[in-house]
Design a protein around this motif. Structure first.
Motif, PDB file in Angstrom:
ATOM      1  N   LEU A 285       4.338   6.557 -11.702  1.00 31.93           N
ATOM      2  CA  LEU A 285       4.066   6.011 -10.375  1.00 31.93           C
ATOM      3  C   LEU A 285       4.247   4.503 -10.395  1.00 31.93           C
ATOM      4  CD1 LEU A 285       0.820   8.041  -9.574  1.00 31.93           C
ATOM      5  CD2 LEU A 285       3.094   8.468  -8.639  1.00 31.93           C
ATOM      6  N   THR A 286       4.435   3.938  -9.204  1.00 30.23           N
ATOM      7  CA  THR A 286       4.650   2.502  -9.077  1.00 30.23           C
ATOM      8  C   THR A 286       3.710   1.937  -8.019  1.00 30.23           C
ATOM      9  OG1 THR A 286       6.960   2.752  -9.705  1.00 30.23           O
ATOM     10  CG2 THR A 286       6.376   0.731  -8.581  1.00 30.23           C
ATOM     11  N   ALA A 287       3.205   0.737  -8.259  1.00 30.12           N
ATOM     12  CA  ALA A 287       2.260   0.119  -7.335  1.00 30.12           C
ATOM     13  C   ALA A 287       2.967  -0.399  -6.085  1.00 30.12           C
ATOM     14  CB  ALA A 287       1.528  -1.027  -8.025  1.00 30.12           C
ATOM     15  N   SER A 288       2.276  -0.287  -4.963  1.00 25.80           N
ATOM     16  CA  SER A 288       2.758  -0.845  -3.693  1.00 25.80           C
ATOM     17  C   SER A 288       1.664  -1.708  -3.092  1.00 25.80           C
ATOM     18  CB  SER A 288       3.141   0.273  -2.720  1.00 25.80           C
ATOM     19  OG  SER A 288       4.305   0.954  -3.142  1.00 25.80           O
ATOM     20  N   SER A 289       2.085  -2.724  -2.329  1.00 24.21           N
ATOM     21  CA  SER A 289       1.109  -3.623  -1.716  1.00 24.21           C
ATOM     22  C   SER A 289       1.692  -4.202  -0.443  1.00 24.21           C
ATOM     23  CB  SER A 289       0.749  -4.748  -2.678  1.00 24.21           C
ATOM     24  OG  SER A 289       1.801  -5.694  -2.736  1.00 24.21           O
ATOM     25  N   PRO A 290       0.860  -4.852   0.382  1.00 22.55           N
ATOM     26  CA  PRO A 290       1.367  -5.499   1.597  1.00 22.55           C
ATOM     27  C   PRO A 290       2.372  -6.607   1.311  1.00 22.55           C
ATOM     28  CG  PRO A 290      -1.026  -5.250   1.698  1.00 22.55           C
ATOM     29  CD  PRO A 290      -0.611  -4.909   0.303  1.00 22.55           C
ATOM     30  N   PHE A 291       2.323  -7.165   0.084  1.00 25.39           N
ATOM     31  CA  PHE A 291       3.239  -8.237  -0.269  1.00 25.39           C
ATOM     32  C   PHE A 291       4.638  -7.712  -0.602  1.00 25.39           C
ATOM     33  CE2 PHE A 291      -1.001  -9.832  -1.587  1.00 25.39           C
ATOM     34  CZ  PHE A 291      -1.106 -10.845  -0.656  1.00 25.39           C
TER      35      PHE A 291
END
Length: 324
Positions: free
Chosen positions: A101-107
């Motif tokens: 899995l890979t992290a996601s963020s508002p940035f």
């Protein structure tokens, strides 16, 4: 009939014992110490709790380690799970490591395009305005294998047709002392600094530097990424695993992380679908499997095991002489 039932029960018991024997009683979860500030502590702590629940009744041993140690743990299959950059995991995919899995963020809304590097120079350096102007300059960076703090930048240099190995006059590496990269640029010890995308914004928030003190080289724009960056963008920090993890356990962990609610500033786990850019970068820099099976790697092994090779050749020659 009773004998048959007892036999079936014995076989089932034997199979259950074998299944239990195959299931590890403890899993090791290694986390790159450089994971913050991009992935906030609250998000990492929640991830640890999710993995703990998923592997029960087995225990989870959590380790925060610096990049060289993490690389060793992955290569030697001594870490079952790990959080690191996608590029670090892809470097060991031929040895069984996989990105789950890979992290996601508002940035960085697109997990395929989240990680990169930023070239910084002192604001008054009128002689440095492009990547070509950086040639033969003194650089400051994180580690030789740190992705955002070095490799992504070197990939950009290679893409421009230069040899990354000889491009800079010198490079000073600071590991986790990343603020020193900025300080070296400001005090003139380095002509250019290499920062991970979004690290500058964090340093500005911490009053380490102001943007008017620096100039940014080769800036690129991407509608899905709000941080300054000088290179193409690559998949974000990732959760990976080694082949030691049973499929059922890995499925439970992945399902738990996908279901985990956004934490802190809105960080959550998702799936990256395109690792082409990372693989192409590793190929251009001859890292990972491209290093292990290159001519350079072959000759390094020859030098490393030269005494054993010479001994074997000497034994063969003596045997041949004796036979003659």
């Amino acid at each position: 009939m009773n004998k048959i039932l007892r036999l079936i029960a014995a076989v089932i018991g034997f199979l259950l014992l074998n299944v239990q024997a195959e299931e590890p009683k403890e899993y090791t979860f290694a986390i790159n110490s450089a994971v913050t500030p991009l992935l906030h502590a609250a998000f990492v702590n929640q991830t640890i709790k999710t993995v703990e629940r998923a592997v029960e009744p087995a225990k989870l041993k959590v380790m925060y380690v610096e990049l060289p140690e993490l690389e060793r743990l992955i290569e030697d299959h001594q870490a079952d799970f790990f959080i690191s950059t996608a590029a670090t995991i892809r470097r060991y995919q031929d040895l069984g490591a996989r990105d789950v899995l890979t992290a996601s963020s508002p940035f960085s809304k697109n997990p395929n395009r989240s990680e990169g590097s930023l070239f910084i120079v002192k604001a008054d350096r009128s002689d440095i305005n492009s990547v070509s102007d950086l040639k033969d300059k003194r650089a400051a960076a994180g580690r030789p294998t740190a992705f955002g703090m070095y490799l992504a930048a070197m990939g950009e240099i290679a893409a421009d047709g230069y040899d990354p190995k000889t491009f800079f006059r010198s490079t000073q590496f600071y590991g986790l002392n990343r603020d020193q990269i900025i300080k070296d640029v400001l005090n003139g010890k380095a002509d250019v600094g290499i920062l991970r995308a979004c690290y500058l914004e964090d340093a500005v928030n911490r009053k380490v530097v102001t943007t008017d003190q620096l100039k940014f080289i080769n800036l690129k724009s991407d509608p899905d990424h709000i941080c300054l960056h000088s290179t193409r963008l690559y998949p974000n920090w990732s959760f990976g695993s080694n082949p030691s993890v049973p499929p059922a356990v890995l499925s439970a962990v992945a399902a738990g992380l996908i279901a985990q609610k956004p934490v802190g500033i809105g960080l959550y786990w998702s799936v990256a679908s395109d690792y082409t850019a990372v693989d192409n970068l590793l190929k251009s820099l001859r890292l990972g499997s491209y290093q292990r099976f290159s001519k350079e790697w072959f000759w390094q092994r020859i030098v490393e095991y030269r005494f054993w090779i010479l001994s074997a050749l000497a034994a063969f020659v003596l045997l041949l002489i004796h036979s003659l």
